[in-house]
Design a protein around this motif. Structure first.
Motif, PDB file in Angstrom:
ATOM      1  N   ASN A   1       0.938  -1.155   0.102  1.00  0.00           N
ATOM      2  CA  ASN A   1      -0.044  -0.143   0.047  1.00  0.00           C
ATOM      3  C   ASN A   1       0.887   1.239  -0.047  1.00  0.00           C
ATOM      4  O   ASN A   1       0.767   2.035   0.657  1.00  0.00           O
ATOM      5  CB  ASN A   1      -0.820   0.111   1.220  1.00  0.00           C
ATOM      6  N   TRP A   2       1.685   1.308  -1.040  1.00  0.00           N
ATOM      7  CA  TRP A   2       2.636   2.312  -0.931  1.00  0.00           C
ATOM      8  C   TRP A   2       3.110   2.811  -2.558  1.00  0.00           C
ATOM      9  O   TRP A   2       3.132   1.827  -3.196  1.00  0.00           O
ATOM     10  CB  TRP A   2       3.866   2.449  -0.059  1.00  0.00           C
TER      11      TRP A   2
ATOM     12  N   ARG B   1      -0.507   6.375  -1.236  1.00  0.00           N
ATOM     13  CA  ARG B   1      -1.075   5.041  -1.314  1.00  0.00           C
ATOM     14  C   ARG B   1      -1.232   4.188  -2.142  1.00  0.00           C
ATOM     15  O   ARG B   1      -1.136   2.907  -2.502  1.00  0.00           O
ATOM     16  CB  ARG B   1      -2.678   5.298  -0.554  1.00  0.00           C
TER      17      ARG B   1
ATOM     18  N   SER C   1      -3.544   7.831  -6.215  1.00  0.00           N
ATOM     19  CA  SER C   1      -3.652   8.891  -4.940  1.00  0.00           C
ATOM     20  C   SER C   1      -2.866  10.294  -5.043  1.00  0.00           C
ATOM     21  O   SER C   1      -1.770  10.054  -5.571  1.00  0.00           O
ATOM     22  CB  SER C   1      -3.291   7.847  -3.817  1.00  0.00           C
TER      23      SER C   1
ATOM     24  N   GLN D   1      -2.949  11.590  -1.915  1.00  0.00           N
ATOM     25  CA  GLN D   1      -3.079  11.765  -0.554  1.00  0.00           C
ATOM     26  C   GLN D   1      -1.348  11.327  -0.078  1.00  0.00           C
ATOM     27  O   GLN D   1      -1.264  10.148  -0.440  1.00  0.00           O
ATOM     28  CB  GLN D   1      -4.160  11.136  -0.070  1.00  0.00           C
TER      29      GLN D   1
ATOM     30  N   VAL E   1       0.967  10.292   2.566  1.00  0.00           N
ATOM     31  CA  VAL E   1       0.545   9.392   3.933  1.00  0.00           C
ATOM     32  C   VAL E   1       1.948   9.297   4.809  1.00  0.00           C
ATOM     33  O   VAL E   1       2.050   9.041   5.901  1.00  0.00           O
ATOM     34  CB  VAL E   1       0.276   8.096   3.740  1.00  0.00           C
ATOM     35  N   ASN E   2       3.241   9.901   4.040  1.00  0.00           N
ATOM     36  CA  ASN E   2       4.563   9.732   4.634  1.00  0.00           C
ATOM     37  C   ASN E   2       5.457  10.452   3.997  1.00  0.00           C
ATOM     38  O   ASN E   2       5.202  10.746   2.684  1.00  0.00           O
ATOM     39  CB  ASN E   2       5.038   8.371   5.053  1.00  0.00           C
TER      40      ASN E   2
ATOM     41  N   HIS F   1       7.825   7.430   9.238  1.00  0.00           N
ATOM     42  CA  HIS F   1       6.733   6.772   9.137  1.00  0.00           C
ATOM     43  C   HIS F   1       5.764   6.700  10.560  1.00  0.00           C
ATOM     44  O   HIS F   1       4.677   6.557  10.683  1.00  0.00           O
ATOM     45  CB  HIS F   1       7.034   5.520   8.480  1.00  0.00           C
TER      46      HIS F   1
ATOM     47  N   SER G   1       3.728  10.297  12.130  1.00  0.00           N
ATOM     48  CA  SER G   1       2.973  10.658  10.878  1.00  0.00           C
ATOM     49  C   SER G   1       2.597  12.186  11.084  1.00  0.00           C
ATOM     50  O   SER G   1       2.081  12.754  10.142  1.00  0.00           O
ATOM     51  CB  SER G   1       1.760   9.757  10.534  1.00  0.00           C
TER      52      SER G   1
ATOM     53  N   ARG H   1       1.033  16.225   8.931  1.00  0.00           N
ATOM     54  CA  ARG H   1      -0.368  16.865   8.938  1.00  0.00           C
ATOM     55  C   ARG H   1      -0.335  18.206   8.669  1.00  0.00           C
ATOM     56  O   ARG H   1      -1.029  18.680   7.694  1.00  0.00           O
ATOM     57  CB  ARG H   1      -0.588  16.790  10.358  1.00  0.00           C
TER      58      ARG H   1
END
Length: 301
Positions: free
Chosen positions: A241-242, A259, A263, A265, A267-268, A286, A289, A293
């Motif tokens: 999932n990356w 993701r 995507s 978005q 995430v890291n 990781h 996280s 933000r």
């Protein structure tokens, strides 16, 4: 580190776990960087862990930790010779209740979404008070306790800081139409590293590391040398999932972790330091996280 010390450290980190995102929001805005802000959080927790063992009784943990974070952030600011400004006059006799004045109050949603670096343009006391009140929703009394200043001084700092932020925001809005939002350039080494990662060519990925490569997976592990760092890639080999995209965060090169290829978005973020055609340093966020933000991660070309 002995087993007893390791256990004590784990217990301390578990105790403060829920505070860490707020500590980071505070530190990032104090120093104007989400990455450097995490360094200040790490420094704060290390200092707090060792100081706590010397105390006779448990302090009010939240205010105590934020006081340490405030001092560590100021140390960071001083080390890098950032502008300090004039001292706040805490003895002002007549100060209106700025905190309750709707004409002066900075909406929390606006405060939270302001660029992290914007806060660094305030002098430190104003910066601290605005972050604690308008971003983290502290009461005036809690801010006064954390910063060890009077409530009157907090009110004055809030007024001055909010006024300055409004002026800076208006200036930024006035020049926004002239700005050209281009995708940042990243080095060929980082682009190749991302491509090899996505193709799961782990042997080729490892070949891109210098012999003395350094790895830091925050809150997990630190390794040095190509052989020891090589096992780090097993974590990604065992997951699906990356998807990696070369990117920049605060001018620093690295990988934005998505993701999937479809995507948008992030995430890291994995910060990379290139040395010519090779990778000399890896910092993977990781396990912390919350760092991304409020981050402005820009996908590169």
């Amino acid at each position: 580190m002995s087993a007893a010390l390791q256990q004590a450290r784990r217990e301390f980190l578990a105790l403060v776990e829920q505070m860490r995102p707020d500590l980071h929001r505070y530190c990032a805005r104090m120093v104007g960087s989400v990455i450097d802000g995490e360094d200040v959080v790490q420094d704060t927790l290390a200092r707090g862990y060792y100081e706590l063992s010397a105390l006779q009784e448990m302090p009010a943990l939240r205010a105590w930790l934020f006081r340490i974070a405030h001092n560590r952030a100021l140390d960071y600011v001083r080390r890098y010779e950032r502008r300090m400004g004039e001292p706040l006059d805490e003895t002002t006799a007549e100060i209106m209740d700025y905190e309750s004045d709707p004409e002066v109050l900075l909406p929390r949603e606006q405060a939270v979404t302001l660029a992290v670096a914007r806060f660094a343009q305030l002098v430190p006391t104003q910066r601290s008070c605005v972050i604690l009140k308008d971003v983290l929703d502290y009461s005036l009394e809690e801010i006064a306790e954390a910063l060890e200043i009077s409530v009157a001084a907090v009110k004055a700092a809030l007024h001055r800081g909010r006024t300055r932020l409004r002026a800076l925001s208006a200036l930024a809005a006035g020049t926004a139409s002239d700005a050209v939002d281009t995708m940042p350039e990243v080095s060929p080494a980082v682009r190749r590293y991302a491509a090899l990662f996505n193709s799961r060519d782990w042997d080729a990925v490892r070949e891109m590391l210098i012999d003395d490569v350094r790895l830091e997976v925050l809150e997990a592990t630190s390794r040095r040398g190509r052989k020891d760092v090589g096992v780090y890639f097993n974590n990604y080999a065992n997951r699906s999932n990356w998807y990696m995209v070369a990117a920049r965060l605060e001018g620093r090169e690295g990988l934005a972790v998505l993701r999937s290829p479809e995507s948008l978005q992030v995430v890291n973020f994995i910060e990379l330091t290139a040395n010519g055609e090779y990778i000399a340093r890896i910092r993977d966020f990781h396990h912390v996280s919350y760092v991304i933000r409020d981050a402005d991660i820009r996908l590169g070309v």
